[in-house]
Design a protein around this motif. Structure first.
Motif, PDB file in Angstrom:
ATOM      1  N   UNK A 206      25.877  33.443 -40.216  1.00 54.79           N
ATOM      2  CA  UNK A 206      26.780  33.516 -41.375  1.00 54.79           C
ATOM      3  C   UNK A 206      26.407  32.530 -42.479  1.00 54.79           C
ATOM      4  N   UNK A 207      25.125  32.385 -42.713  1.00 59.61           N
ATOM      5  CA  UNK A 207      24.677  31.504 -43.788  1.00 59.61           C
ATOM      6  C   UNK A 207      24.465  30.063 -43.377  1.00 59.61           C
ATOM      7  N   UNK A 208      24.950  29.687 -42.193  1.00 57.65           N
ATOM      8  CA  UNK A 208      24.736  28.333 -41.689  1.00 57.65           C
ATOM      9  C   UNK A 208      23.260  28.155 -41.328  1.00 57.65           C
ATOM     10  N   UNK A 209      22.640  27.099 -41.825  1.00 53.95           N
ATOM     11  CA  UNK A 209      21.249  26.816 -41.479  1.00 53.95           C
ATOM     12  C   UNK A 209      21.201  26.248 -40.068  1.00 53.95           C
ATOM     13  N   UNK A 210      20.675  27.023 -39.132  1.00 53.89           N
ATOM     14  CA  UNK A 210      20.546  26.594 -37.744  1.00 53.89           C
ATOM     15  C   UNK A 210      19.144  26.035 -37.515  1.00 53.89           C
ATOM     16  N   UNK A 211      19.062  24.862 -36.913  1.00 50.19           N
ATOM     17  CA  UNK A 211      17.767  24.243 -36.639  1.00 50.19           C
ATOM     18  C   UNK A 211      17.696  23.835 -35.179  1.00 50.19           C
ATOM     19  N   UNK A 212      16.694  24.346 -34.476  1.00 50.53           N
ATOM     20  CA  UNK A 212      16.463  24.018 -33.067  1.00 50.53           C
ATOM     21  C   UNK A 212      15.157  23.242 -32.966  1.00 50.53           C
ATOM     22  N   UNK A 213      15.222  22.014 -32.448  1.00 46.42           N
ATOM     23  CA  UNK A 213      14.034  21.157 -32.483  1.00 46.42           C
ATOM     24  C   UNK A 213      13.493  20.820 -31.093  1.00 46.42           C
ATOM     25  N   UNK A 214      14.127  21.325 -30.028  1.00 42.88           N
ATOM     26  CA  UNK A 214      13.682  21.010 -28.667  1.00 42.88           C
ATOM     27  C   UNK A 214      14.601  19.999 -28.010  1.00 42.88           C
ATOM     28  N   UNK A 215      14.876  20.192 -26.724  1.00 43.67           N
ATOM     29  CA  UNK A 215      15.831  19.350 -26.004  1.00 43.67           C
ATOM     30  C   UNK A 215      15.354  17.891 -25.963  1.00 43.67           C
ATOM     31  N   UNK A 216      14.135  17.691 -25.495  1.00 38.55           N
ATOM     32  CA  UNK A 216      13.609  16.323 -25.431  1.00 38.55           C
ATOM     33  C   UNK A 216      13.568  15.681 -26.820  1.00 38.55           C
ATOM     34  N   UNK A 217      13.068  16.436 -27.796  1.00 31.44           N
ATOM     35  CA  UNK A 217      12.905  15.894 -29.140  1.00 31.44           C
ATOM     36  C   UNK A 217      14.243  15.433 -29.732  1.00 31.44           C
ATOM     37  N   UNK A 218      15.288  16.206 -29.471  1.00 32.18           N
ATOM     38  CA  UNK A 218      16.589  15.870 -30.055  1.00 32.18           C
ATOM     39  C   UNK A 218      17.216  14.641 -29.395  1.00 32.18           C
ATOM     40  N   UNK A 219      16.847  14.348 -28.151  1.00 37.11           N
ATOM     41  CA  UNK A 219      17.485  13.252 -27.419  1.00 37.11           C
ATOM     42  C   UNK A 219      16.560  12.061 -27.182  1.00 37.11           C
ATOM     43  N   UNK A 220      15.380  12.084 -27.761  1.00 36.16           N
ATOM     44  CA  UNK A 220      14.403  11.035 -27.484  1.00 36.16           C
ATOM     45  C   UNK A 220      14.896   9.638 -27.852  1.00 36.16           C
ATOM     46  N   UNK A 221      15.759   9.527 -28.875  1.00 36.00           N
ATOM     47  CA  UNK A 221      16.221   8.206 -29.312  1.00 36.00           C
ATOM     48  C   UNK A 221      17.273   7.615 -28.371  1.00 36.00           C
TER      49      UNK A 221
END
Length: 251
Positions: A206-221
């Protein structure tokens, strides 16, 4: 354990989770700690090489009950190896995801978001799933995608089509956060960033920009977050970050 749980108490974890002490005795003395996202045999070996008495991870090693401790699975081998090496295993998973100042707040800080709050609050708690915040000024979509790649060290990422030219308000959930897409829309987010999004979710954005970057990548910090927490609470402790996450072969 008390230092971690003062920020992320175990009551904040989801019902399906298994955060907390997984292997070891609570009264055992700890002088050196290895922090990792995932516990593997390589990680326990590294901890032993560094003379660590404890490994602190984000993802629990024992997530589903083990029927035996042998060598049939990597979880069994890890438990056996940790016991033989005298290394305690502790995990702060969804309790750290849901805590104020936890995993998603760490991501928000890296993205320089303002006015950050929970996307879906837990009743009766100053805690919740995901966060939502705003950029200081609108960011063009192409620039935002490039910024994601730089911040998270990505070669590529998956994203949906959008008619938006710029993004002001963004929702974030580290890991598998697709369940929060409806909440992101309801909160007026222009973009939703998470680790994993189901294939067909990209068709119903519905127009929302969805971005998937990878499970590990998103939680690396999360590793840096746990290290900061431990060092601040226990300055006499020696804390190491795992050399690499063996669950991700190309890292």
């Amino acid at each position: 354990m008390k230092a971690i749980e003062s920020v992320a108490p175990l009551r904040l974890q989801e019902e399906y989770d298994n955060s907390g002490l997984q292997v070891g005795l609570p009264e055992a003395e700890v002088r050196r700690v290895l922090v990792t996202l995932d516990i593997t045999e390589q990680v326990i070996g590294e901890a032993a090489d560094k003379d660590c008495q404890m490994v602190v991870s984000h993802h629990p090693l024992i997530f589903r009950p083990l029927r035996q401790i042998a060598d049939l699975t990597w979880q069994q081998r890890c438990v056996s190896l940790a016991i033989r090496k005298g290394i305690a295993l502790y995990s702060a998973h969804t309790n750290l995801d849901n805590a104020r100042g936890g995993v998603n707040f760490e991501i928000a800080e890296r993205l320089a978001l303002k006015d950050v709050d929970f996307l879906q609050k837990k009743p009766g708690e100053d805690a919740g799933s995901g966060i939502i915040g705003s950029f200081e000024s609108p960011v063009p979509v192409s620039e935002l995608l490039s910024r994601f790649k730089e911040i998270f060290g990505l070669d590529c990422l998956s994203y949906s089509r959008t008619d938006k030219e710029s993004i002001s308000r963004i929702a974030v959930c580290g890991g598998a956060g697709a369940f929060l897409i409806p909440q992101a829309k309801a909160a007026g987010a222009d973009c939703f960033l998470t680790g994993e999004i189901h294939y067909h979710d990209f068709f119903e954005n519905d127009g929302l920009l969805l971005c998937s970057i990878g499970h590990y990548e998103s939680e690396q910090f999360t590793q840096e977050l746990l290290i900061k927490l431990l060092v601040a609470a226990l300055p006499e402790l020696t804390v190491f970050k795992a050399a690499k996450n063996p669950a991700v072969l190309y890292k």
